[in-house]
Design a protein around this motif. Structure first.
Motif, PDB file in Angstrom:
ATOM      1  N   HIS A 151       0.421  69.830  31.000  1.00 31.60           N
ATOM      2  CA  HIS A 151       0.028  68.482  30.596  1.00 31.60           C
ATOM      3  C   HIS A 151       0.753  68.043  29.331  1.00 31.60           C
ATOM      4  O   HIS A 151       0.816  66.850  29.037  1.00 31.60           O
ATOM      5  N   ARG A 152       1.321  68.977  28.581  1.00 28.07           N
ATOM      6  CA  ARG A 152       2.052  68.656  27.354  1.00 28.07           C
ATOM      7  C   ARG A 152       3.560  68.518  27.583  1.00 28.07           C
ATOM      8  O   ARG A 152       4.280  68.102  26.691  1.00 28.07           O
ATOM      9  N   ASN A 164       0.189  74.740  29.910  1.00 32.22           N
ATOM     10  CA  ASN A 164       0.590  73.647  29.026  1.00 32.22           C
ATOM     11  C   ASN A 164       1.322  72.519  29.742  1.00 32.22           C
ATOM     12  O   ASN A 164       1.926  71.672  29.089  1.00 32.22           O
ATOM     13  N   SER A 182      -3.979  69.064  33.161  1.00 33.20           N
ATOM     14  CA  SER A 182      -4.678  70.175  32.523  1.00 33.20           C
ATOM     15  C   SER A 182      -6.067  70.408  33.109  1.00 33.20           C
ATOM     16  O   SER A 182      -6.716  71.382  32.774  1.00 33.20           O
TER      17      SER A 182
END
Length: 139
Positions: free
Chosen positions: A109-110, A107, A119
């Motif tokens: 990229h979040r 996760n 991601s």
């Protein structure tokens, strides 16, 4: 090898932010560098290992990955950070650290500082952004 080395994914903005935190806040004698600019052969690392997790290669040749690598980095740092590193090596903490590490990796990229490129698998990132992380002409 003269110095220990901590290797991270330089194509990931979240990972790079974490590496910058290490360089500015954690007093360590280890080199902190992206695997894309490391001599992986000299470090006896593969791209696949570096894509999977951060890596630690000790000056003594010892190796660790993921939260174990982070624990080794912290253990090679200032007094307060060494305590944190020892805590991360404590068996119950270590057992919990791996699932958390894998969740963060999936996760990233979040997370703060992360981008959509974080991601993507390495091959897709290079196709879109080139080996140095800059967009290619056809992207």
């Amino acid at each position: 090898m003269e110095r220990s080395t901590f290797v991270y994914d330089g194509d990931c903005a979240f990972c790079t932010k974490c590496a910058q935190f290490i360089e500015h806040r954690i007093p360590t004698g280890a080199r902190v560098l992206p695997w894309q600019f490391a001599d992986l052969d000299t470090l006896s690392l593969t791209e696949a290992e570096c894509e999977e997790a951060v890596q630690w290669v000790g000056a003594d040749g010892s190796r660790a990955a993921g939260p174990d690598a982070i624990a080794r980095l912290l253990g090679d740092s200032g007094p307060l950070w060494r305590v944190a590193g020892a805590g991360l090596r404590f068996p119950p903490a270590r057992a919990a650290a791996w699932p958390v590490y894998r969740w963060v990796a999936r996760n990233r990229h979040r997370l703060p500082g992360g981008t959509a490129a974080c991601s993507l698998p390495q091959e897709a990132r290079e196709r879109l952004y080139g080996p140095a992380g800059r967009p290619t002409a056809d992207a």
